[in-house]
Structure formats: C-alpha cells, structure tokens
Design a protein around this motif. Sequence first.
Motif, mmCIF file in Angstrom:
data_model
loop_
_atom_site.group_PDB
_atom_site.id
_atom_site.type_symbol
_atom_site.label_atom_id
_atom_site.label_comp_id
_atom_site.label_asym_id
_atom_site.label_seq_id
_atom_site.Cartn_x
_atom_site.Cartn_y
_atom_site.Cartn_z
ATOM 1 N N ASP A 1 -4.548 41.909 32.366
ATOM 2 C CA ASP A 1 -4.396 42.587 31.080
ATOM 3 C C ASP A 1 -5.521 42.209 30.128
ATOM 4 N N VAL A 2 -5.930 40.950 30.165
ATOM 5 C CA VAL A 2 -7.018 40.492 29.302
ATOM 6 C C VAL A 2 -8.323 41.150 29.741
ATOM 7 N N VAL A 3 -8.573 41.156 31.038
ATOM 8 C CA VAL A 3 -9.790 41.785 31.552
ATOM 9 C C VAL A 3 -9.803 43.268 31.198
ATOM 10 N N PHE A 4 -8.670 43.940 31.379
ATOM 11 C CA PHE A 4 -8.591 45.362 31.063
ATOM 12 C C PHE A 4 -8.912 45.614 29.600
ATOM 13 N N THR A 5 -8.342 44.797 28.705
ATOM 14 C CA THR A 5 -8.547 45.001 27.268
ATOM 15 C C THR A 5 -10.019 44.914 26.904
ATOM 16 N N PHE A 6 -10.690 43.881 27.372
ATOM 17 C CA PHE A 6 -12.095 43.707 27.006
ATOM 18 C C PHE A 6 -12.994 44.740 27.691
ATOM 19 N N GLN A 7 -12.625 45.149 28.890
ATOM 20 C CA GLN A 7 -13.409 46.201 29.534
ATOM 21 C C GLN A 7 -13.236 47.525 28.797
ATOM 22 N N MET A 8 -12.035 47.765 28.308
ATOM 23 C CA MET A 8 -11.781 48.967 27.510
ATOM 24 C C MET A 8 -12.662 48.968 26.262
ATOM 25 N N ILE A 9 -12.799 47.816 25.648
ATOM 26 C CA ILE A 9 -13.633 47.706 24.450
ATOM 27 C C ILE A 9 -15.099 47.945 24.802
ATOM 28 N N LEU A 10 -15.549 47.373 25.899
ATOM 29 C CA LEU A 10 -16.930 47.607 26.333
ATOM 30 C C LEU A 10 -17.187 49.080 26.627
ATOM 31 N N ASP A 11 -16.202 49.745 27.176
ATOM 32 C CA ASP A 11 -16.363 51.147 27.562
ATOM 33 C C ASP A 11 -16.177 52.117 26.389
ATOM 34 N N THR A 12 -15.735 51.577 25.249
ATOM 35 C CA THR A 12 -15.431 52.430 24.090
ATOM 36 C C THR A 12 -16.110 51.855 22.856
ATOM 37 N N PRO A 13 -17.384 52.157 22.646
ATOM 38 C CA PRO A 13 -18.137 51.530 21.548
ATOM 39 C C PRO A 13 -17.506 51.706 20.172
ATOM 40 N N SER A 14 -16.822 52.800 19.924
ATOM 41 C CA SER A 14 -16.282 53.040 18.586
ATOM 42 C C SER A 14 -15.181 52.058 18.199
ATOM 43 N N ILE A 15 -14.547 51.408 19.170
ATOM 44 C CA ILE A 15 -13.520 50.421 18.833
ATOM 45 C C ILE A 15 -14.047 48.996 18.979
ATOM 46 N N ASN A 16 -15.321 48.867 19.332
ATOM 47 C CA ASN A 16 -15.898 47.542 19.564
ATOM 48 C C ASN A 16 -16.450 46.970 18.257
ATOM 49 N N THR A 17 -15.577 46.810 17.271
ATOM 50 C CA THR A 17 -16.014 46.374 15.954
ATOM 51 C C THR A 17 -16.451 44.916 15.942
ATOM 52 N N GLY B 1 -18.317 43.630 18.244
ATOM 53 C CA GLY B 1 -19.617 43.556 18.893
ATOM 54 C C GLY B 1 -19.615 42.834 20.224
ATOM 55 N N PHE B 2 -18.497 42.858 20.944
ATOM 56 C CA PHE B 2 -18.458 42.185 22.242
ATOM 57 C C PHE B 2 -19.443 42.835 23.204
ATOM 58 N N ASP B 3 -20.353 42.045 23.761
ATOM 59 C CA ASP B 3 -21.369 42.586 24.673
ATOM 60 C C ASP B 3 -21.530 41.722 25.920
ATOM 61 N N GLY B 4 -20.457 41.037 26.292
ATOM 62 C CA GLY B 4 -20.501 40.203 27.479
ATOM 63 C C GLY B 4 -19.790 40.851 28.653
ATOM 64 N N THR B 5 -19.436 40.036 29.595
ATOM 65 C CA THR B 5 -18.617 40.488 30.726
ATOM 66 C C THR B 5 -17.424 39.555 30.833
ATOM 67 N N ILE B 6 -16.385 40.020 31.494
ATOM 68 C CA ILE B 6 -15.193 39.198 31.667
ATOM 69 C C ILE B 6 -14.676 39.369 33.085
ATOM 70 N N THR B 7 -14.271 38.265 33.679
ATOM 71 C CA THR B 7 -13.686 38.281 35.009
ATOM 72 C C THR B 7 -12.462 37.376 35.030
ATOM 73 N N ALA B 8 -11.539 37.683 35.903
ATOM 74 C CA ALA B 8 -10.356 36.851 36.098
ATOM 75 C C ALA B 8 -10.553 36.023 37.362
ATOM 76 N N THR B 9 -10.416 34.722 37.237
ATOM 77 C CA THR B 9 -10.525 33.863 38.414
ATOM 78 C C THR B 9 -9.179 33.706 39.111
ATOM 79 N N ASP B 10 -8.103 33.828 38.346
ATOM 80 C CA ASP B 10 -6.749 33.910 38.904
ATOM 81 C C ASP B 10 -5.860 34.474 37.807
ATOM 82 N N GLU B 11 -4.556 34.439 37.979
ATOM 83 C CA GLU B 11 -3.659 35.109 37.035
ATOM 84 C C GLU B 11 -3.627 34.452 35.664
ATOM 85 N N THR B 12 -4.109 33.215 35.535
ATOM 86 C CA THR B 12 -4.041 32.513 34.249
ATOM 87 C C THR B 12 -5.393 31.985 33.787
ATOM 88 N N HIS B 13 -6.482 32.491 34.326
ATOM 89 C CA HIS B 13 -7.804 32.033 33.894
ATOM 90 C C HIS B 13 -8.770 33.210 33.846
#
Length: 565
Positions: free
Chosen positions: A126-142, A144-156
């Motif tokens: 869910d966390v990865v999805f949220t930040f990827q959604m922000i990266l894919d939608t510049p108008s809601i990226n207030t 300025g997130f411009d990194g990448t995010i990955t999940a190493t397991d369900e809690t990291h």
Amino acid sequence: MILTANTRRRSTRRRLSVAAAALAAVTALAGCAAGSSGGSTSADTLVAYTGQSGDYQINFNPYSPSQIGGIGTIFEGLFFITNINAEEPVPLLGTEYTWNEDGTQLDVTLREDVTWSDGEPFTADDVVFTFQMILDTPSINTGGFDGTITATDETHVTFTWDHSAFTTGPSVLSRTPIVPEHIWSEIDPTTDVISEPVGTGPFTLDNFKPQAYTLKANPDYWDGEPAVKALRYVSLSGNTAGADALAAGTIDWQTGPVPDIANVSKNYPGYEAITVPLNQMVLHTCSSVELGCTGPQTDPAVRHAIYYAMDRDQMNSLAFQNTASEVSPTFALTTSQADAISDQVAEPVAPMKADPDKAAEILEGAGWAKNSEGIYEKDGQPLSLTVEVVTGWTDYITAIDTLAQQLKAAGIEVSAAQSSWNEWTDKKGRGNFQLAIDSLGQGAAADPFYLYNNYFTTKNTAAVGESAPMNIARFSDPAVDAAVEALAATNPDDDAARQTQFDIIQAAIVENMPYIPIMTGGTTSEFNAQKFEGWPTLDDLYAFPAVWASPDNAEIYKRLTPKSD
C-alpha cells in the motif's frame, strides 16, 4: 536518526457572519443543548466548526485541493511531524526510520497488524502503491517526491534518490496520506471524490449531509479506539455564527475570531483560547502575464505600492484584535526562523505604518499617473482591483475594508468580492482572480524551505485556467527553482550552504512580491476545556491547535479525553 516504536508520544480556519436564525440552525445541526458548560449533549462527541461557509460537498480524497477532511483522521501518514515544534516524529504507520549518510536512502519499518477500516490488511504494498501513484500523477505531487520506493517485505520499504533528499523527509514521512491499493488502483486521484473513504486512521465516516457530517471512532484502530467517540463537523455562515455557537454551547472547537478575544474564558464560560503566531497573511496576486494573468496586479510596481500603502498597525487593531504580529517580506518567520533572513534584504520586516510617498514614488516611476479622481491609471486602465474573500470571514472582510481606505489615500482602488469557500478555492486554483486574501502555510516542518518549495516554484504552478496545486500566484523564476533544488540536496546541518540559497530565493521574492505580505496571523482557537481535557497549551504545543490544520487536528483528537461529569 532512528525512531523506535516505543518512543513515547509527546504530551495556517475561519471566519464568518450571521444572525439569530443561523444560531437556531446550528443548534439543530449539532444536536446540542445550550448551557454554560458548552458542548453537545453527548459527553464523548466533539462538535467542530472549521469555518465552512455553505453546504459541504462530499470529497474525502486526501489528494484533492477541495477535500473537506479526513487527512489524519481517516488517512494516516507514516509518522506525525508538525511545523509548530522541532520534536522527534511520532510513529504512526511507520515505527522507525533511518537515513544513510548522504541522504540518498531512507529505510522505513512499518507497523504490523494494522488493518484498513474495511478489514483488509495494511502492508508495504500500500505504501509503495501510494508513492508510485504520486510519481505517476504530477498534479498531486505537491511535496515534490522524485525518488523511487521498493518493498523489501510486508513491513519494510526503502526510498532511494539520485541526490541528497533530507528535506524531502518530512513530506515523505508525514505529509503523504497512505491509501489502500485494493481500492485506489481503480481511482483517478485527480478527479474522483471519495464518498466512502477507507483508511487506517482513528476515525471512519459515519454519515454525511451537506450541512454537517460525522466521523465515528474506529474500534479497530491500531492504537486503540479513541476516547472521543464522534467528531461532528458543522457548517455555519460565519464568524458571528461561531461566536454565537460558543455562547450557546453548541460547538466544542473552532478556530477564528470572536468579540473581545482576550477574554474568552470570561465571556464564554467553560471555554478557553490559545493564540499561536504561525501562518503569514498575504494578498495572493495572479502575477504572471506569461502564464495568463491579467490586471494591474501583474505590474510588480503595483504590488510594491500596495505593500507600502498598508498601515499594518491600524489593520491589526481593527481587523485582528491585535492578535497579529510582524511579517518579513522574505516569508521566513521573524521568530523561529529569523536566522534564515538574508542580510542582503534591505527591509527584513514589513513596515507597520503606511508610507504613501514611497508608494507614489514606485507607481509614478513605473508610468502610473493620477486621474482627476485621484486614482492612478496607466494606458487608460485605472488602478482598480478586486480582492477575493469567503463570505462571512469577518476579520478578513474587515481587513479588506480597512485596506481599501488606506489604499484609496494612496490612489489605489480595491473592493471585496465575497463568494463561497468552494468558489473562492476554485478561483484561486485556476488563476481567475486579481487579488485574494489568505495565508501561506509553513509546510511539512519548521523550516522556510517548505514554504519556498510550495509557493514559489514553477513545478507547483500552472497556466491560468489550469489548477495550480500550491503556487497560485503563478510565480516562476529559474533562479529560485534552482536554489530550491539546491536546498533540497543540502544537508540540513550545513547552515552556511543553506543560507546561500536562501539569499537567492529571498532576493527574488522580495523584488517580485507575488504574495503581498500583510502580517503574521495569530491563529486563535476557542475550545471546550470543561468538556474535554488534553488540549495543546503554549507550554506543550504537541500539535498546531487549529481545527482546520491536518494532520495536527487528528493528533489532538487522539489526545483528548472527555471529562467526567
């Protein structure tokens, strides 16, 4: 920095105008009984008035500029970070985090055994999805997130950047509401209104009507069901209605002016007040001709003339009951951020008295000349401007009336245009205005970087007709953009390097003045201290105590407990 799950939790509205009929209406809406003790008949229901004027339009999309609530209460971030203090972040969906040495990697441990309010498990996906959604939608990226995010397991999860991103931390950690992938994968975050919000927060939506809506305590909240069992948000018609509701005991918390604001506990038995200087009041201007703005305010000389024609002492007395304080044209706070004000700025603090001669010198130097009626004009265009304000925001309306008299003496005409909050918000966002009175928020943390990033960068603006996420003045300067980017890549502990960039930014915004400084607003809240305990105090500002400030208001709701009868 490491923040553990066992860390102990630490112990920028508004306005309006109404008469007796409105008081009867609010009593009916809140379902409350009047009395000196204040509040509703239900001992564990908190009735809140946020300054909403007119009907609510349902929208719990936390990424929509017209969302009406839910950030913090329904949708949580990873941690809670406030811009009112510099304390360590409070764990929410995250329990600890660590940066690498150069600020290019942020590792976050997530809380286990958290469920969404529909019963589905919360995971790193869910966390990865949220930040990827922000990266894919510049108008809601207030943020300025411009990194990448990955999940190493369900809690990291791991955030990575190709540059130092320390300043992005508060936005990533605290100002990004996490949304459920299993629902939001089918949602357009730019257009969809969320009428049935599903979150992990301490409250869920109970019922909604245009005149009021109610959130109820989440019995399955990971930190335990809140002691406040219901939050009822009511719509009134103004500040006068808010004061009447306090007198009748039909609301428990509002943020806004009341008569004789220095004596709230005397005039409204059972209630107390707190005033905190934080948000800087301004006249927003649609400033950029290149981006489609039209009108006299697009001339920087006009903006500077208005700045010098203000009598701020008089305005403070007449409109703000002397609760406001000085403001810097650099928009670094003159209290907690004074060290960041550039020594290259000739006037670090806005003058408190009007200087009509200075205003005249500026205008006439730019080719403006007075007509037979004593009003400046240029190329046949009179210097006449409209200031947008929400109907019933009595302090701001009084400020505009006062300003109109002050500016008329300097050869400038202004008048107020009142509208609903929704219409006012739309006008600002799309650039369909000349001037608008409001305040600039401080951003994710107690650092002027965030205000500069939000309100002065090209990435946060748009052409007139398109919705600008934050920079509604349509200000754009490549040097400022570059300086903000440099700040984002600078270690927060390197004061000298940061000041070099602050100098660049402040020189540009003082010269252009797309937001005309008024004063630093003293944000005053009145709250029912007889019914609930745990409110912030000046000695314990664990959150910014404004009912409309999210996610701070959610932290306050969680701290409050009903007092026993």
